[in-house]
Design a protein around this motif. Structure first.
Motif, PDB file in Angstrom:
ATOM      1  N   ILE A 214       0.827  -1.192   0.000  1.00  0.00           N
ATOM      2  CA  ILE A 214       0.000   0.000   0.000  1.00  0.00           C
ATOM      3  C   ILE A 214       0.871   1.255   0.000  1.00  0.00           C
ATOM      4  N   SER A 215       0.525   2.201  -0.847  1.00  0.00           N
ATOM      5  CA  SER A 215       1.269   3.458  -0.912  1.00  0.00           C
ATOM      6  C   SER A 215       1.104   4.253   0.373  1.00  0.00           C
ATOM      7  N   GLU A 216       2.161   4.968   0.750  1.00  0.00           N
ATOM      8  CA  GLU A 216       2.106   5.827   1.922  1.00  0.00           C
ATOM      9  C   GLU A 216       1.105   6.969   1.743  1.00  0.00           C
ATOM     10  N   ALA A 217       0.581   7.134   0.536  1.00  0.00           N
ATOM     11  CA  ALA A 217      -0.414   8.179   0.293  1.00  0.00           C
ATOM     12  C   ALA A 217      -1.682   7.950   1.102  1.00  0.00           C
ATOM     13  N   THR A 227       3.396  14.402   1.193  1.00  0.00           N
ATOM     14  CA  THR A 227       3.294  15.468   0.197  1.00  0.00           C
ATOM     15  C   THR A 227       2.805  14.943  -1.145  1.00  0.00           C
ATOM     16  N   ARG A 228       2.934  13.636  -1.338  1.00  0.00           N
ATOM     17  CA  ARG A 228       2.481  13.057  -2.595  1.00  0.00           C
ATOM     18  C   ARG A 228       1.067  12.486  -2.485  1.00  0.00           C
ATOM     19  N   GLY A 229       0.476  12.574  -1.331  1.00  0.00           N
ATOM     20  CA  GLY A 229      -0.763  11.846  -1.129  1.00  0.00           C
ATOM     21  C   GLY A 229      -2.018  12.677  -0.996  1.00  0.00           C
ATOM     22  N   TYR A 234      -7.673   8.675  -4.168  1.00  0.00           N
ATOM     23  CA  TYR A 234      -6.538   7.749  -4.064  1.00  0.00           C
ATOM     24  C   TYR A 234      -6.192   7.474  -2.603  1.00  0.00           C
ATOM     25  N   SER A 235      -6.010   8.536  -1.823  1.00  0.00           N
ATOM     26  CA  SER A 235      -5.608   8.369  -0.434  1.00  0.00           C
ATOM     27  C   SER A 235      -6.685   7.668   0.388  1.00  0.00           C
ATOM     28  N   ALA A 236      -7.936   8.081   0.198  1.00  0.00           N
ATOM     29  CA  ALA A 236      -9.026   7.502   0.988  1.00  0.00           C
ATOM     30  C   ALA A 236      -9.223   6.024   0.673  1.00  0.00           C
ATOM     31  N   SER A 237      -9.091   5.641  -0.601  1.00  0.00           N
ATOM     32  CA  SER A 237      -9.288   4.238  -0.972  1.00  0.00           C
ATOM     33  C   SER A 237      -8.194   3.352  -0.388  1.00  0.00           C
ATOM     34  N   LEU A 238      -6.962   3.859  -0.310  1.00  0.00           N
ATOM     35  CA  LEU A 238      -5.870   3.075   0.253  1.00  0.00           C
ATOM     36  C   LEU A 238      -5.994   2.966   1.776  1.00  0.00           C
ATOM     37  N   ALA A 239      -6.468   4.035   2.410  1.00  0.00           N
ATOM     38  CA  ALA A 239      -6.715   3.960   3.853  1.00  0.00           C
ATOM     39  C   ALA A 239      -7.791   2.919   4.160  1.00  0.00           C
ATOM     40  N   ALA A 240      -8.791   2.845   3.297  1.00  0.00           N
ATOM     41  CA  ALA A 240      -9.840   1.831   3.465  1.00  0.00           C
ATOM     42  C   ALA A 240      -9.272   0.430   3.290  1.00  0.00           C
ATOM     43  N   MET A 241      -8.310   0.277   2.389  1.00  0.00           N
ATOM     44  CA  MET A 241      -7.688  -1.025   2.179  1.00  0.00           C
ATOM     45  C   MET A 241      -6.911  -1.465   3.424  1.00  0.00           C
ATOM     46  N   ILE A 242      -6.267  -0.508   4.084  1.00  0.00           N
ATOM     47  CA  ILE A 242      -5.565  -0.814   5.327  1.00  0.00           C
ATOM     48  C   ILE A 242      -6.541  -1.321   6.382  1.00  0.00           C
ATOM     49  N   MET A 243      -7.699  -0.667   6.493  1.00  0.00           N
ATOM     50  CA  MET A 243      -8.690  -1.102   7.475  1.00  0.00           C
ATOM     51  C   MET A 243      -9.212  -2.491   7.132  1.00  0.00           C
ATOM     52  N   VAL A 264       2.603  -3.829   3.661  1.00  0.00           N
ATOM     53  CA  VAL A 264       3.900  -3.172   3.532  1.00  0.00           C
ATOM     54  C   VAL A 264       3.643  -1.792   2.933  1.00  0.00           C
ATOM     55  N   ILE A 265       4.045  -0.763   3.646  1.00  0.00           N
ATOM     56  CA  ILE A 265       3.798   0.601   3.210  1.00  0.00           C
ATOM     57  C   ILE A 265       4.956   1.057   2.328  1.00  0.00           C
ATOM     58  N   THR A 266       4.629   1.424   1.096  1.00  0.00           N
ATOM     59  CA  THR A 266       5.646   1.770   0.107  1.00  0.00           C
ATOM     60  C   THR A 266       5.594   3.261  -0.212  1.00  0.00           C
ATOM     61  N   ASP A 267       6.517   3.685  -1.083  1.00  0.00           N
ATOM     62  CA  ASP A 267       6.401   5.029  -1.624  1.00  0.00           C
ATOM     63  C   ASP A 267       5.280   5.041  -2.666  1.00  0.00           C
ATOM     64  N   THR A 268       5.106   6.138  -3.360  1.00  0.00           N
ATOM     65  CA  THR A 268       3.966   6.286  -4.264  1.00  0.00           C
ATOM     66  C   THR A 268       4.458   6.390  -5.698  1.00  0.00           C
ATOM     67  N   PRO A 269       4.618   5.252  -6.394  1.00  0.00           N
ATOM     68  CA  PRO A 269       5.210   5.280  -7.729  1.00  0.00           C
ATOM     69  C   PRO A 269       4.437   6.123  -8.729  1.00  0.00           C
ATOM     70  N   HIS A 270       3.102   6.044  -8.692  1.00  0.00           N
ATOM     71  CA  HIS A 270       2.305   6.771  -9.682  1.00  0.00           C
ATOM     72  C   HIS A 270       2.564   8.273  -9.584  1.00  0.00           C
ATOM     73  N   VAL A 271       2.523   8.809  -8.366  1.00  0.00           N
ATOM     74  CA  VAL A 271       2.696  10.237  -8.181  1.00  0.00           C
ATOM     75  C   VAL A 271       4.164  10.621  -8.276  1.00  0.00           C
ATOM     76  N   ALA A 272       5.055   9.702  -7.885  1.00  0.00           N
ATOM     77  CA  ALA A 272       6.489   9.977  -7.999  1.00  0.00           C
ATOM     78  C   ALA A 272       6.863  10.253  -9.443  1.00  0.00           C
ATOM     79  N   ARG A 273       6.278   9.491 -10.355  1.00  0.00           N
ATOM     80  CA  ARG A 273       6.573   9.712 -11.773  1.00  0.00           C
ATOM     81  C   ARG A 273       6.081  11.083 -12.216  1.00  0.00           C
TER      82      ARG A 273
END
Length: 317
Positions: A214-217, A227-229, A234-243, A264-273
């Protein structure tokens, strides 16, 4: 022998092989000796361990492709006594992407170690059929590892409230939370078979595990600047996945399923690009290897937790 194979050793082996030929089929392990040499002989069925099966449900993403390549490399060059099979699942909408082309090249090169399965992320019945096929091929050994890496992020602006649309929110939640949870539900019986096939082992990825990358976003804590999230959907859907992961871990404990669940909390590849301005300029290989180290080291203590990909520490959500 430390001195290597020599004529005397070769003669001993030849003598024992002639002995075995006269004995006929070997059904049980035997210890044979000749001139102080001992040779343990066992039928192949006793030497081959049960198959280990892993599935990536979002192999079309950058981390999905990279992780698949690493697992396939292990399957080809790892322990021959335990066959390793990896299934790369990709959505129907992603079939034309370069990542899927690379996955299919891997599958063609190593057909015994890797296969690509296409599913319709908008059709639960289709997902059910594909999961059933994978589960049946895994046999009594079941599926040992299911890992998801959802990274659906629409190009429409999401950082301002007035820019949001119901369609963007719904699609993003569907792909980043609904689809991964449904796939975990469908793989649940196969994960149970894998856990029950290895009684007595501690919880780990080689017994039965669900791992979400899961992205840190999606962070709700102060561990990241995020800052990327700052993107609503995007952010809300990933937080829901954590729950959802946390809820799975509670349920598995209650049922005593012996299935490990963590993120595993990762960086955010989509936004990093997008921020870097250069496609692929972030180091996905280095990140993948760090993720792999965290997953390999994870045991019972990781159950229900979120582990940071750089050092494996528990990060609160």
């Amino acid at each position: 022998r430390s001195s290597g194979i020599n004529a005397e050793y070769g003669g001993a082996v030849s003598h024992i092989l002639i002995l075995l030929r006269n004995l006929g089929p070997v059904d049980q392990p035997l210890i044979c000796s000749h001139n102080s040499y001992l040779l343990v002989v066992a039928p192949a069925r006793l030497l081959i361990m049960s198959q280990w099966t892993s599935v990536c449900t979002h192999a079309h993403t950058d981390y999905g492709l990279s992780s698949t390549a690493k697992i396939v490399n292990y399957a080809v060059n790892g322990n021959p006594a335990r066959p390793c099979v990896h299934v790369a699942m990709v959505t129907k909408d992603s079939v034309g992407l370069p990542n899927v082309t690379r996955l299919r090249e891997l599958a063609r090169k190593y057909p015994a170690a890797c296969s690509v399965v296409v599913y319709d992320a908008n059709d639960e019945d289709d997902m059910g059929r594909k999961v059933k096929e994978i589960s049946e091929k895994s046999g009594d050994s079941g599926v040992n590892l299911v890992y998801t890496c959802p990274d659906w992020c629409e190009e429409e602006p999401q950082s301002q409230l007035e820019d949001l649309t119901e369609e963007t929110l719904t699609r993003t939640f569907h792909h980043n939370c609904v689809v991964p949870v449904i796939l975990c539900k469908l793989f649940y019986p196969a994960l149970q078979r894998a856990a029950h096939a290895n009684p007595g082992q501690k919880l780990n990825r080689r017994r039965g595990a669900i791992v979400h990358m899961i992205s840190e976003a999606g962070s709700l804590g102060d561990h990241f600047t995020n800052t990327r999230g700052h993107m609503y959907a995007y952010s809300a859907s990933l937080a829901a996945m954590i729950m959802s992961m946390k809820t799975m871990s509670y349920e598995f404990n209650k049922r005593k399923d012996d299935i490990l669940a963590f993120a595993v909390i990762t960086d955010t590849p989509h936004v990093a690009r997008q921020q870097d301005g250069v496609a692929g300029s972030y180091d996905v290989i280095k990140t993948r290897d760090l993720i792999s180290e965290v997953v390999h080291a994870a045991g019972e203590e990781a159950h229900g937790k979120c582990l940071y990909f750089k050092d494996g520490r528990d990060v609160s959500y």
